[in-house]
Design an enzyme around this catalytic site. Structure first.
Site, PDB file in Angstrom:
ATOM      1  N   ASN A   1      -0.444  -0.942 -19.065  1.00 43.83           N
ATOM      2  CA  ASN A   1       0.598  -0.151 -18.860  1.00 43.83           C
ATOM      3  C   ASN A   1       0.008   0.864 -17.897  1.00 43.83           C
ATOM      4  O   ASN A   1      -0.635   1.829 -18.312  1.00 43.83           O
ATOM      5  CB  ASN A   1       1.108   0.328 -20.049  1.00 43.83           C
TER       6      ASN A   1
ATOM      7  N   SER B   1      -1.117  -9.113 -13.731  1.00 45.32           N
ATOM      8  CA  SER B   1      -0.297  -8.284 -15.012  1.00 45.32           C
ATOM      9  C   SER B   1      -0.798  -9.023 -16.443  1.00 45.32           C
ATOM     10  O   SER B   1      -0.852 -10.191 -16.337  1.00 45.32           O
ATOM     11  CB  SER B   1       0.921  -8.262 -14.806  1.00 45.32           C
TER      12      SER B   1
ATOM     13  N   GLY C   1       0.808  -1.113   0.065  1.00 42.67           N
ATOM     14  CA  GLY C   1       0.079   0.020   0.083  1.00 42.67           C
ATOM     15  C   GLY C   1       0.612   1.216  -0.143  1.00 42.67           C
ATOM     16  O   GLY C   1       0.339   2.465  -0.254  1.00 42.67           O
ATOM     17  N   ALA C   2       2.085   1.014   0.090  1.00 40.59           N
ATOM     18  CA  ALA C   2       3.094   2.268  -0.053  1.00 40.59           C
ATOM     19  C   ALA C   2       3.635   2.402  -1.322  1.00 40.59           C
ATOM     20  O   ALA C   2       4.366   3.518  -1.707  1.00 40.59           O
ATOM     21  CB  ALA C   2       4.196   2.165   1.121  1.00 40.59           C
TER      22      ALA C   2
ATOM     23  N   TYR D   1       9.528 -12.693 -13.803  1.00 44.23           N
ATOM     24  CA  TYR D   1       8.382 -11.811 -13.240  1.00 44.23           C
ATOM     25  C   TYR D   1       6.987 -12.250 -13.700  1.00 44.23           C
ATOM     26  O   TYR D   1       5.978 -12.365 -12.803  1.00 44.23           O
ATOM     27  CB  TYR D   1       8.751 -10.383 -13.478  1.00 44.23           C
TER      28      TYR D   1
ATOM     29  N   ASP E   1       6.686  -7.656   6.264  1.00 46.25           N
ATOM     30  CA  ASP E   1       6.799  -8.297   5.052  1.00 46.25           C
ATOM     31  C   ASP E   1       5.878  -9.546   4.733  1.00 46.25           C
ATOM     32  O   ASP E   1       5.361 -10.139   5.686  1.00 46.25           O
ATOM     33  CB  ASP E   1       8.111  -9.060   4.848  1.00 46.25           C
TER      34      ASP E   1
ATOM     35  N   ALA F   1       4.507  -6.953  -4.311  1.00 49.92           N
ATOM     36  CA  ALA F   1       5.280  -7.575  -5.307  1.00 49.92           C
ATOM     37  C   ALA F   1       6.605  -7.043  -5.640  1.00 49.92           C
ATOM     38  O   ALA F   1       6.772  -5.570  -5.607  1.00 49.92           O
ATOM     39  CB  ALA F   1       4.589  -7.980  -6.576  1.00 49.92           C
TER      40      ALA F   1
ATOM     41  N   ILE G   1       0.930   2.140  -7.009  1.00 45.84           N
ATOM     42  CA  ILE G   1      -0.370   1.684  -7.342  1.00 45.84           C
ATOM     43  C   ILE G   1      -1.050   1.436  -5.944  1.00 45.84           C
ATOM     44  O   ILE G   1      -2.341   2.074  -5.452  1.00 45.84           O
ATOM     45  CB  ILE G   1      -0.471   0.260  -8.083  1.00 45.84           C
TER      46      ILE G   1
HETATM   47  N1  LIG Z   1       3.243  -0.826 -12.632  1.00 47.44           N
HETATM   48  C1  LIG Z   1       2.711  -1.321 -13.360  1.00 47.44           C
HETATM   49  O1  LIG Z   1       2.287  -0.783 -14.567  1.00 47.44           O
HETATM   50  C2  LIG Z   1       2.032  -2.645 -13.292  1.00 47.44           C
HETATM   51  C3  LIG Z   1       1.625  -3.472 -14.076  1.00 47.44           C
HETATM   52  C4  LIG Z   1       0.885  -4.944 -13.903  1.00 47.44           C
HETATM   53  C5  LIG Z   1       0.964  -5.164 -12.685  1.00 47.44           C
HETATM   54  N2  LIG Z   1       1.697  -4.399 -11.587  1.00 47.44           N
HETATM   55  C6  LIG Z   1       1.491  -5.096 -10.208  1.00 47.44           C
HETATM   56  O2  LIG Z   1       0.760  -4.047  -9.294  1.00 47.44           O
HETATM   57  C7  LIG Z   1       1.362  -4.001  -7.974  1.00 47.44           C
HETATM   58  C8  LIG Z   1       2.006  -2.925  -7.455  1.00 47.44           C
HETATM   59  O3  LIG Z   1       3.021  -2.539  -8.338  1.00 47.44           O
HETATM   60  P1  LIG Z   1       3.565  -1.162  -8.330  1.00 47.44           P
HETATM   61  O4  LIG Z   1       3.975  -0.619  -9.838  1.00 47.44           O
HETATM   62  O5  LIG Z   1       2.813  -0.211  -7.382  1.00 47.44           O
HETATM   63  O6  LIG Z   1       5.073  -1.399  -7.711  1.00 47.44           O
HETATM   64  P2  LIG Z   1       5.848  -0.696  -6.459  1.00 47.44           P
HETATM   65  O7  LIG Z   1       7.168  -1.186  -6.228  1.00 47.44           O
HETATM   66  O8  LIG Z   1       5.502   0.794  -6.774  1.00 47.44           O
HETATM   67  O9  LIG Z   1       4.924  -1.261  -5.157  1.00 47.44           O
HETATM   68  C9  LIG Z   1       5.176  -2.245  -4.522  1.00 47.44           C
HETATM   69  C10 LIG Z   1       5.023  -2.093  -3.276  1.00 47.44           C
HETATM   70  O10 LIG Z   1       5.121  -3.501  -2.655  1.00 47.44           O
HETATM   71  C11 LIG Z   1       5.888  -3.483  -1.198  1.00 47.44           C
HETATM   72  N3  LIG Z   1       6.455  -4.850  -1.177  1.00 47.44           N
HETATM   73  C12 LIG Z   1       7.272  -5.684  -2.192  1.00 47.44           C
HETATM   74  N4  LIG Z   1       7.379  -6.698  -1.638  1.00 47.44           N
HETATM   75  C13 LIG Z   1       7.039  -6.849  -0.211  1.00 47.44           C
HETATM   76  C14 LIG Z   1       7.024  -7.777   0.490  1.00 47.44           C
HETATM   77  N5  LIG Z   1       7.280  -8.944   0.150  1.00 47.44           N
HETATM   78  N6  LIG Z   1       6.081  -7.457   1.713  1.00 47.44           N
HETATM   79  C15 LIG Z   1       5.512  -6.370   1.925  1.00 47.44           C
HETATM   80  N7  LIG Z   1       5.555  -5.457   0.930  1.00 47.44           N
HETATM   81  C16 LIG Z   1       6.203  -5.698   0.051  1.00 47.44           C
HETATM   82  C17 LIG Z   1       6.945  -2.417  -1.897  1.00 47.44           C
HETATM   83  O11 LIG Z   1       7.793  -1.898  -0.628  1.00 47.44           O
HETATM   84  C18 LIG Z   1       6.249  -1.185  -2.615  1.00 47.44           C
HETATM   85  O12 LIG Z   1       5.846  -0.425  -1.577  1.00 47.44           O
HETATM   86  C19 LIG Z   1       2.520  -5.426  -8.152  1.00 47.44           C
HETATM   87  O13 LIG Z   1       1.887  -6.779  -7.757  1.00 47.44           O
HETATM   88  C20 LIG Z   1       2.932  -5.529  -9.746  1.00 47.44           C
HETATM   89  O14 LIG Z   1       3.313  -6.765 -10.126  1.00 47.44           O
HETATM   90  C21 LIG Z   1       1.908  -3.316 -11.785  1.00 47.44           C
END
Ligand SMILES: NC(=O)c1ccc[n+]([C@@H]2O[C@H](COP(=O)([O-])OP(=O)(O)OC[C@H]3O[C@@H](n4cnc5c(N)ncnc54)[C@H](O)[C@@H]3O)[C@@H](O)[C@H]2O)c1
Ligand SMILES: [Zn+2]
Length: 378
Positions: A236, A147, A38-39, A207, A83, A105, A42
């Protein structure tokens, strides 16, 4: 506080105000929802969307140093630093929770195959631990970030052979500027189309494999526990808070960072790669809509704007909004990049009553000057 959980009662208004088809689960406004990750980019918008929908989000995030090198900007919600692989931390955070929105993730492609254990651990072991603790705590509702990478390639039609599945593009073709995949049977040019959820999965990197495994785990959990799960296959995603041009960032972020340096965005291939750019606030609202209308078992939904744009169009629109310099098309390529992939999000619209609200032109104009997240070391 005990969770006020949803019931199949037609008289209740779903928290988001979306219509809920009969037989679907309705949640009650005010449900406590654990938002893992949540930090993040997305996740923090998901927190805002859940709050706007009347829920009570609780952020659960490990604040990975690779993602949050400095002091993170946390969303306005209760925060638990933990975590998802830590069963005890997850169990504690699940107390009083009615649903989980799983965004945590490790994202991006990594640098080499040596990163594989890290991705599998974070994404798949993490999801397994989370689901096991949800089973124990009898939390039966899950919405998770999937994704479009699970599809591998986009959808293509040959005029003679119908829908075909071209393999990865050859170096010789790419080097010669032949970017369009050809029909694997007759070599003819192909028409790109929209990928729907029933397209076969074809994860082409670690991934992508971990994102697909997360879906299978959620489906197994739903079968074993009677839980309800949705995987939202984001296309995207772009918008405020997007990470700057790390190796993991999306193309829109590369362009925006170039513009800030006063450089022309560099568009690879011939700029004709088609993508579905979906705004982060629309993605966040899709999470709220899914939570308010969970069907039985596990369902996957594409989350895209439904309006394909080329990478060249994105670069041009962004450069124009920023005030230049205008993009250059370089003919460079990255092995493993997909030529076209665009979503058919009809299922999400029809079943969950969601529709994107941010127009491409408006989203890009905002993105030209929106705050971005600094990369590690940046
Ligand atoms: N950004 C994109 O375009 C996109 C596209 C498809 C899917 N996604 C999916 O959306 C989700 C969020 O992606 P995002 O772009 O916001 O990434 P991001 O890296 O900005 O956010 C991921 C957050 O998860 C936290 N995190 C990671 N591993 C962790 C763990 N083991 N325990 C607790 N916290 C953990 C990180 O600290 C981070 O705050 C992911 O699951 C990603 O696979 C993103
Ligand atoms: Zn053919």
């Amino acid at each position: 506080m005990p969770a006020r959980i949803g019931i199949d009662d037609e008289s209740l208004t779903p928290a988001s105000g979306n219509p809920v088809p009969p037989g679907r689960f309705r949640s009650v406004a005010g449900m406590r929802v654990l938002v893992t990750g949540g930090a993040g980019f997305i996740g923090s918008q998901v927190v805002a969307a859940l709050t706007a929908a009347g829920h009570e989000p609780v952020v659960f995030d490990a604040l990975l140093p690779s993602v949050h090198p400095g002091r993170p900007v946390l969303p306005d919600a209760e925060f638990v630093c933990g975590d998802v692989r830590d069963a005890e931390a997850v169990a504690g955070a699940l107390r009083g929770v009615g649903a989980v929105c799983h965004q945590a993730a490790m994202v991006g492609l990594g640098t080499d195959f040596g990163d594989a254990p890290g991705y599998v651990s974070c994404n798949d072991l993490g999801t397994a631990v989370l689901l096991a603790e949800m089973a124990r705590a009898e939390v039966r509702r899950l919405v998770q970030a999937g994704s479009m990478v699970v599809y591998g390639e986009g959808r293509y039609t040959c005029a003679v052979h119908g829908v075909v599945r071209p393999g990865p593009r050859a170096v010789a073709d790419l080097s010669a500027g032949r970017f369009e995949p050809r029909c694997p049977r007759c070599g003819a040019g192909l028409a790109p189309g929209l990928v729907s959820e029933d397209a076969p999965a074809d994860p082409r990197n670690v991934y992508a494999t971990t994102k697909l495994a997360q879906e299978h785990l959620a489906a197994s959990w739903a079968r074993a526990t009677g839980g309800r799960a949705v995987s939202l296959r984001y296309h995207n995603v772009y918008g405020p808070g997007m990470p700057r041009d790390t190796p993991y960032a999306g193309v829109a972020s590369f362009f925006r960072s170039a513009l800030e340096r006063g450089e022309a965005p560099r568009v690879f291939e011939d700029g004709g790669q088609r993508r579905d750019f979906v705004h982060v606030r629309d993605v966040a609202r899709a999470n709220a809509a899914a939570l308010d209308s969970l069907g039985e078992g596990h369902t996957a939904y594409n989350v895209g704007s439904g309006e394909p744009h080329t990478v060249g169009e994105m670069a041009t629109a962004l450069a124009a909004a920023f005030g230049g310099p205008m993009p250059v098309v370089t003919g460079e390529y990255r092995l493993g990049d997909v030529r076209h992939i665009t979503a058919d999000s009809a299922r999400l619209r029809e079943e969950l009553g969601w529709k994107p609200e941010v127009e491409f032109a408006d989203g890009v104009a905002e993105f030209a000057f929106a705050p971005l997240r600094s990369p590690a070391g940046g």
